[in-house]
Design an enzyme around this catalytic site. Sequence first.
Site, PDB file in Angstrom:
ATOM      1  N   HIS A 142       3.122  -1.427  -0.648  1.00 42.19           N
ATOM      2  CA  HIS A 142       1.827  -2.041  -0.325  1.00 42.19           C
ATOM      3  C   HIS A 142       1.408  -3.078  -1.370  1.00 42.19           C
ATOM      4  CE1 HIS A 142       1.359   1.130   2.655  1.00 42.19           C
ATOM      5  NE2 HIS A 142       0.165   0.696   3.002  1.00 42.19           N
ATOM      6  N   PHE A 172       4.477  -4.860   5.685  1.00 39.11           N
ATOM      7  CA  PHE A 172       4.874  -4.376   7.007  1.00 39.11           C
ATOM      8  C   PHE A 172       5.620  -5.454   7.805  1.00 39.11           C
ATOM      9  CE2 PHE A 172       0.596  -1.786   6.996  1.00 39.11           C
ATOM     10  CZ  PHE A 172       1.016  -1.140   5.849  1.00 39.11           C
ATOM     11  N   ILE A 173       5.873  -6.592   7.174  1.00 42.61           N
ATOM     12  CA  ILE A 173       6.481  -7.716   7.895  1.00 42.61           C
ATOM     13  C   ILE A 173       7.881  -7.366   8.378  1.00 42.61           C
ATOM     14  CG2 ILE A 173       7.608  -8.984   5.991  1.00 42.61           C
ATOM     15  CD1 ILE A 173       6.266 -11.537   7.173  1.00 42.61           C
ATOM     16  N   GLU A 196       3.338  -2.670  14.805  1.00 43.06           N
ATOM     17  CA  GLU A 196       3.399  -4.024  14.257  1.00 43.06           C
ATOM     18  C   GLU A 196       4.300  -4.956  15.049  1.00 43.06           C
ATOM     19  OE1 GLU A 196       3.715  -1.310  12.281  1.00 43.06           O
ATOM     20  OE2 GLU A 196       1.969  -1.390  10.967  1.00 43.06           O
ATOM     21  N   GLU A 222      -4.345  -3.962  13.762  1.00 44.81           N
ATOM     22  CA  GLU A 222      -4.774  -2.596  13.455  1.00 44.81           C
ATOM     23  C   GLU A 222      -6.120  -2.634  12.719  1.00 44.81           C
ATOM     24  OE1 GLU A 222      -1.367  -1.590  11.158  1.00 44.81           O
ATOM     25  OE2 GLU A 222      -0.057  -1.685  12.913  1.00 44.81           O
TER      26      GLU A 222
END
Lengths: 345, 325
Positions: free
Chosen positions: B129, B86-87, B60, B29
């Site tokens: 985050h 975001f894993i 993702e 992204e």
Amino acid sequence: MTEKNSMPGSNSGLPDLYRHMRRVRTFEERVGELFVRGKSAGSMLHLSVGEESAAVGVCSHMHDGDTFTTHHRGHGIFLARGADPARMMAEIAGKETGYCHGKGGSMHIADMGLGHLGANAIVGGGIPAVVGAGLAARNGKKDVVSLAFFGDGATGQGILYESMNMAALWRLPVMFVCINNQYGMGTRIDQATANPRLHERAEAFGLVARTVDGLEVEEVADAAAELIAGARAGKPAFLAIECYRFYGHARKDKSPYRAEAEEAEGRNKDPVLRARTKLIESGIMAETDLDAMDAEIAQEMDATIDFAVSGNEPQMSSMFRDVYAPEEAEPEPVRTRIERILARQ
Amino acid sequence: MIETTYRGALRQALTDAMQENEAVVIMGEEVGRYGGAYGVTKGLIDEFGEDRVIDTPISEAAIVGAAVGAAMAGLRPVAELMYVDFIGMTMDQLANQAAKIRYMFGGQIGVPMILRTQGGTGRSAGAQHSQSLEAYVMHTPGLRLAMPATVEDAYHLLRQAMKQPDPVVFIEHKGLYTMKGELDTSAEPAAWGKARVMREGSDVVIVSYSRQLHHALAAADTLEKENGIQAAVVDLRTLNPIDFATIRPLVEQAGRAMVVSEGVMTAGVAAELAARITEECFDYLEDPVVRVAGEDIPISVSPLLEKHSVPTPEFITEVARMMLK
């Protein structure tokens, strides 16, 4: 004084819709000011300027008891569901006096009392929760609806499609609201999808789906009225609202990836200005009355900054609170563990 | 020798690898026109074109999954995950696909891909985050894990990672991108999988990696100046493989060890390292191996709470003093 529980209703005419859009616009401008003054907690502030009609138009047909989730650009939606802007601003400043006591911030503001099941910093992360809320409404025989607000960027996430399929399959009182501001961060919609007619995807799953022009708040409100009423009756829906993100992705992003001409044209799609002009031209309100309304809102929103800045920092003892339920033991701090272990030696 | 930043060194590594090998592609992204959320890939799309620097939708799971397939089909993909937080969205592709393909299929094929991402606190970026999730990766056999702490390693470790036959998760720290340092791209770096002794010391060994390495070094300076305590400081560089051979003699000499990690304490990287040191150096230890790690809580947006959710140089210093009292 800031106004608590001020929200548009299904009988709102254009003056009221305008007033609420102006509140959203002015609030977002004050968020920008808070950042410039160095008083915000970080710079991950995503403004919804240009998208006010989506928040206000849709929320005007939500009722007490309805629930919703939002994305990271959700200030306006929450405000249009009756949030106290002062407590919102305090949360954005990371203060104890904020909605989440300084733990959430701009991207995680919520108030369960107002049906806000949470703002989210994971793209698409809040969408499936409305399927669950719809199930709870169905099983509990409650006449409530649950709405997921998200941006066009989230249409890249598989979880949206899984959720739409479940909602359609189980005929849940759910609506998916895609605020298409044309940009997922720096990527324009046509660079992220081969078919930008997003409502067609929802139709393919069996949802009632529409796309409306976000320039006209009344059009948004009319579409929302129809679709939300259908959703309440077990016909889940999807509404895409076309608008333009006036500023960068977050407060620091000056959007170098788009041309000035495009930006200027995009900013012409201003739902707040459009409603104002309509009110004047149709003779519903005089310009002086609108000026007075705007001034009153400016004053209200100025006060949010004072409230945020003067609020206390969270107490250090709050750090371990709310990881688990209040009756449960809090996690043991690293310091306590180390001191105990070394004291034995 | 050039003066650059951690970010610049990463970009240089990507540039050099892409010039050397046509098969290298970057995908993720905002990696192209935007230049990466933290600016690491800035300008690469101009030099290498849209077919090799690929902007993706916000998808993702498919980014990582496509990298797996690309690696199996002969490309050398460097997928970027904007935030390590975001894993979770990619975990099936990473843990069930990338990590297991070589083994499940009886060694027929490997998945030589990189997943570049960044984590850690420092920007008031909130609970979704700011995490340090390296333990998720370290807990999965089949995945390699590299976490550079220095400008040199931002370059050399990434270059080495891109030559590995198996999937490597490469986690940068958001608080290090602007850190300056000298870089000699032609220098012979420490070998892949080797830890680096950043500082010798016979009183206590501090084992760390990523940004906490700098906190450990600052603490070691203070301890020497104010208390005459000599702390050895080790930069692990890679968490899989782990170079225990470098740690063992230092711990055997000092008899005391502390592990410093920004990840949460329970079942984290620090727990694994502390267990390993305890098992292997048990007869030499004067004190239990101490874990100075992130608190077992999410990260708050409040800068005050955020700062104290992870080890600070002051706290590391204090713990070392407690150990040597």
